[in-house]
Design a protein around this motif. Structure first.
Motif, PDB file in Angstrom:
ATOM      1  N   MET A  86      42.134  62.656  51.674  1.00 16.56           N
ATOM      2  CA  MET A  86      42.789  63.722  52.458  1.00 16.56           C
ATOM      3  C   MET A  86      44.308  63.594  52.305  1.00 16.56           C
ATOM      4  O   MET A  86      44.852  62.516  52.463  1.00 16.56           O
ATOM      5  CB  MET A  86      42.372  63.543  53.931  1.00 16.56           C
ATOM      6  N   HIS A  87      44.945  64.681  51.921  1.00 17.89           N
ATOM      7  CA  HIS A  87      46.388  64.621  51.717  1.00 17.89           C
ATOM      8  C   HIS A  87      47.124  65.104  52.973  1.00 17.89           C
ATOM      9  O   HIS A  87      46.602  65.931  53.727  1.00 17.89           O
ATOM     10  CB  HIS A  87      46.783  65.509  50.545  1.00 17.89           C
ATOM     11  N   ALA A  88      48.356  64.582  53.147  1.00 16.47           N
ATOM     12  CA  ALA A  88      49.153  64.971  54.314  1.00 16.47           C
ATOM     13  C   ALA A  88      49.453  66.466  54.280  1.00 16.47           C
ATOM     14  O   ALA A  88      49.444  67.140  55.307  1.00 16.47           O
ATOM     15  CB  ALA A  88      50.443  64.173  54.329  1.00 16.47           C
ATOM     16  N   VAL A  89      49.737  66.969  53.093  1.00 17.46           N
ATOM     17  CA  VAL A  89      49.985  68.404  52.949  1.00 17.46           C
ATOM     18  C   VAL A  89      48.867  68.970  52.067  1.00 17.46           C
ATOM     19  O   VAL A  89      48.612  68.446  50.986  1.00 17.46           O
ATOM     20  CB  VAL A  89      51.351  68.665  52.290  1.00 17.46           C
ATOM     21  N   SER A  90      48.194  70.022  52.563  1.00 17.96           N
ATOM     22  CA  SER A  90      47.045  70.540  51.819  1.00 17.96           C
ATOM     23  C   SER A  90      47.502  71.295  50.565  1.00 17.96           C
ATOM     24  O   SER A  90      48.640  71.765  50.487  1.00 17.96           O
ATOM     25  CB  SER A  90      46.225  71.466  52.705  1.00 17.96           C
ATOM     26  N   ASP A  91      46.567  71.426  49.620  1.00 13.80           N
ATOM     27  CA  ASP A  91      46.856  72.173  48.389  1.00 13.80           C
ATOM     28  C   ASP A  91      47.231  73.613  48.725  1.00 13.80           C
ATOM     29  O   ASP A  91      48.122  74.203  48.111  1.00 13.80           O
ATOM     30  CB  ASP A  91      45.616  72.210  47.481  1.00 13.80           C
ATOM     31  N   GLU A  92      46.518  74.162  49.699  1.00 15.40           N
ATOM     32  CA  GLU A  92      46.718  75.565  50.062  1.00 15.40           C
ATOM     33  C   GLU A  92      48.140  75.772  50.605  1.00 15.40           C
ATOM     34  O   GLU A  92      48.787  76.773  50.324  1.00 15.40           O
ATOM     35  CB  GLU A  92      45.674  75.993  51.111  1.00 15.40           C
ATOM     36  N   GLN A  93      48.594  74.772  51.391  1.00 20.32           N
ATOM     37  CA  GLN A  93      49.952  74.857  51.944  1.00 20.32           C
ATOM     38  C   GLN A  93      50.984  74.754  50.814  1.00 20.32           C
ATOM     39  O   GLN A  93      51.972  75.489  50.782  1.00 20.32           O
ATOM     40  CB  GLN A  93      50.158  73.716  52.946  1.00 20.32           C
ATOM     41  N   LEU A  94      50.729  73.852  49.882  1.00 18.79           N
ATOM     42  CA  LEU A  94      51.670  73.652  48.769  1.00 18.79           C
ATOM     43  C   LEU A  94      51.805  74.914  47.927  1.00 18.79           C
ATOM     44  O   LEU A  94      52.914  75.310  47.567  1.00 18.79           O
ATOM     45  CB  LEU A  94      51.211  72.486  47.886  1.00 18.79           C
ATOM     46  N   ILE A  95      50.674  75.568  47.644  1.00 19.34           N
ATOM     47  CA  ILE A  95      50.761  76.749  46.780  1.00 19.34           C
ATOM     48  C   ILE A  95      51.447  77.898  47.536  1.00 19.34           C
ATOM     49  O   ILE A  95      52.123  78.729  46.937  1.00 19.34           O
ATOM     50  CB  ILE A  95      49.371  77.163  46.210  1.00 19.34           C
ATOM     51  N   GLN A  96      51.305  77.874  48.852  1.00 17.73           N
ATOM     52  CA  GLN A  96      52.015  78.893  49.655  1.00 17.73           C
ATOM     53  C   GLN A  96      53.529  78.675  49.551  1.00 17.73           C
ATOM     54  O   GLN A  96      54.294  79.620  49.434  1.00 17.73           O
ATOM     55  CB  GLN A  96      51.561  78.783  51.103  1.00 17.73           C
ATOM     56  N   TRP A  97      53.934  77.412  49.570  1.00 17.46           N
ATOM     57  CA  TRP A  97      55.365  77.111  49.431  1.00 17.46           C
ATOM     58  C   TRP A  97      55.861  77.483  48.039  1.00 17.46           C
ATOM     59  O   TRP A  97      56.989  77.923  47.869  1.00 17.46           O
ATOM     60  CB  TRP A  97      55.626  75.627  49.720  1.00 17.46           C
ATOM     61  N   VAL A  98      54.991  77.268  47.029  1.00 18.97           N
ATOM     62  CA  VAL A  98      55.364  77.679  45.669  1.00 18.97           C
ATOM     63  C   VAL A  98      55.580  79.193  45.661  1.00 18.97           C
ATOM     64  O   VAL A  98      56.560  79.695  45.099  1.00 18.97           O
ATOM     65  CB  VAL A  98      54.273  77.290  44.642  1.00 18.97           C
ATOM     66  N   ALA A  99      54.673  79.907  46.324  1.00 18.12           N
ATOM     67  CA  ALA A  99      54.788  81.373  46.385  1.00 18.12           C
ATOM     68  C   ALA A  99      56.092  81.789  47.064  1.00 18.12           C
ATOM     69  O   ALA A  99      56.692  82.806  46.726  1.00 18.12           O
ATOM     70  CB  ALA A  99      53.598  81.961  47.141  1.00 18.12           C
ATOM     71  N   ASN A 100      56.558  80.956  47.997  1.00 17.30           N
ATOM     72  CA  ASN A 100      57.813  81.261  48.690  1.00 17.30           C
ATOM     73  C   ASN A 100      59.041  80.804  47.903  1.00 17.30           C
ATOM     74  O   ASN A 100      60.158  80.871  48.401  1.00 17.30           O
ATOM     75  CB  ASN A 100      57.828  80.602  50.071  1.00 17.30           C
ATOM     76  N   GLY A 101      58.819  80.292  46.700  1.00 17.64           N
ATOM     77  CA  GLY A 101      59.958  79.965  45.831  1.00 17.64           C
ATOM     78  C   GLY A 101      60.241  78.488  45.648  1.00 17.64           C
ATOM     79  O   GLY A 101      61.183  78.125  44.948  1.00 17.64           O
ATOM     80  N   ASP A 102      59.453  77.602  46.306  1.00 17.43           N
ATOM     81  CA  ASP A 102      59.717  76.174  46.173  1.00 17.43           C
ATOM     82  C   ASP A 102      58.880  75.590  45.026  1.00 17.43           C
ATOM     83  O   ASP A 102      57.748  75.140  45.228  1.00 17.43           O
ATOM     84  CB  ASP A 102      59.373  75.478  47.496  1.00 17.43           C
TER      85      ASP A 102
END
Lengths: 189, 237
Positions: free
Chosen positions: A1-17
């Motif tokens: 289990m990761h501290a930050v989920s994959d789904e959250q990470l890809i959302q941040w990528v979508a927001n430009g990060d």
């Protein structure tokens, strides 16, 4: 289990990060590389395909709706990228009528590795798997190494769970047959 | 009918002729990319991102003066919007947002650190190595990046610092074994000293014994052989 989920990470990528793609890369590069290798049997091509997967992730991050897990989504992308490549390769071969030589090199490399390790049976299994069609190799590899349930496997393969189950059974049957042939041939010698 | 692939009875019955076939698939060799693969892919990703930005950002079309004015106006507007939103938000929402920002900062910090460990300038790499010490035991990617520095860095002070940073967080036998392996690779006393310190701190009796053997067989720098003998005698390992 990761501290930050994959789904959250890809959302941040979508927001430009874009830096979050690095973390996703760390989590998925091994699985994707092995999956692409199973389909292409060429290390350099598999690496190029994984790179293309991440470039597509960058371009399509905004289109991820979270309806399926990130993992099945990324494998869908990897599947599309790999099949695009295989189709292109097939077209080129038809155009030039050149025989396929990549697999031979792979078999040689594998034989050398395994002979050294003295793992003949494992070598037969690898040879059996390599002799199957790309679709059969794919369903076995994903079912054994990446997805534990038919529903996720089906989403990654773009079919129904029932179809995934049927494909898995047929692929395993084919693998079993080739493996038995190779083992039998060994006993005959 | 079970949805789990591994519990699929038909599949297990099918493979009963070679009942270990399914399990044996796990033993097939895995492909691994070289250490530069990550850098290559991330470079391509950043390049594509920059291209995407320059192609789509309509702000680029504005004159520089107008861009500054636009930027200031946008900042004011964003400030006003955030202020309004925070004013109306309940505590939980704010906590969630703070937690999200914290997680995001962690991910970004880790990425920055790993990138800085690959910096061209030795002083930048040294600074990154020292900063990474804090996370060496917790984050396997950082441990791996430090190990790469310890093995491959052309500058001995960076190698020594990487070993020291790794040593502070050695909690895995594999890392300790790698460090022991490095002893043979380097004859620089600084690097050897850092490795010895890290291994003594890790304290595994087998590894300490191996250190003592190397000291006895004079495989270490002479001053360090004495150091190992004294340290191990003092701590009666």
């Amino acid at each position: 289990m990761h501290a930050v989920s994959d789904e959250q990470l890809i959302q941040w990528v979508a927001n430009g990060d874009v830096s979050c793609l690095g973390t996703l890369f760390d989590r998925y590069q091994d699985g994707l590389l092995n999956y692409c290798w199973q389909l292409t049997h060429n290390q350099a091509v598999a690496e190029d395909l994984v790179q293309e997967v991440f470039l597509r992730l960058l371009r399509r991050a905004k289109s991820y709706r979270g309806e399926a897990s990130f993992k099945t989504w990324v494998y869908q992308i990897a599947r599309n990228v790999s099949y695009d490549h295989l189709r292109k390769q097939q077209r080129q071969q038809t155009d030039t009528n050149e025989p396929e030589i990549v697999n031979d090199a792979v078999v040689d490399e594998r034989s050398a590795e395994q002979a050294a390790a003295g793992q003949e049976s494992l070598g037969h299994l690898a040879d059996s798997l390599a002799s199957l069609t790309a679709e059969q190799r794919e369903v076995i590899w994903l079912g054994r190494c990446e997805f534990s349930d038919y529903r996720s496997l089906a989403t990654a393969l773009g079919c129904t769970a029932q179809a995934a189950r049927v494909r898995m059974h047929r692929a395993m049957k084919a693998l079993n047959e080739v493996f038995n042939q190779l083992q039998g041939a060994k006993l005959d010698v | 009918m079970s949805d789990s692939i591994h519990d699929d009875r038909e599949l297990r019955e099918l493979s009963s002729e070679q009942k270990d076939l399914w399990e044996a698939l796990d033993g097939l060799p895995r492909r691994e990319a070289d250490s530069g693969f990550r850098r290559r892919v991330m470079h391509a990703v950043h390049e594509a991102h920059d291209k995407q930005q320059s192609r789509w950002s309509w702000v680029n079309f504005l004159q520089p003066q107008a861009r500054t004015a636009f930027g200031m106006a946008a900042a004011c507007l964003i400030g006003l919007l955030i202020g309004r939103e925070l004013e109306g938000a309940d505590d939980k929402k704010v906590d969630d947002r703070v937690a999200e920002l914290e997680s995001r900062m962690n991910v970004m910090g880790r990425e920055l650190l790993i990138n800085r460990l690959d910096a061209a300038s030795p002083s930048d790499r040294l600074a990154a190595v020292l900063a990474a010490a804090e996370y060496a035991g917790e984050d396997s990617m950082i441990s791996e990046a430090l190990l790469t520095r310890a093995i491959n860095d052309p500058v001995s002070s960076v190698r020594a610092a990487a070993v020291t940073s790794l040593g502070q967080g050695v909690n895995q036998r594999e890392v300790a074994d790698e460090l022991l392996g490095l002893l043979q690779q380097y004859d620089s006393p600084t690097v050897q000293l850092a490795i010895i310190d890290a291994l003594l701190r890790y304290g595994d009796p087998e590894l300490v014994q191996s250190l003592k053997d190397r000291a006895r067989q004079q495989e270490l720098h002479p001053a360090l052989s004495d150091y190992v003998s004294e340290s191990t005698a003092r701590t009666s390992i």
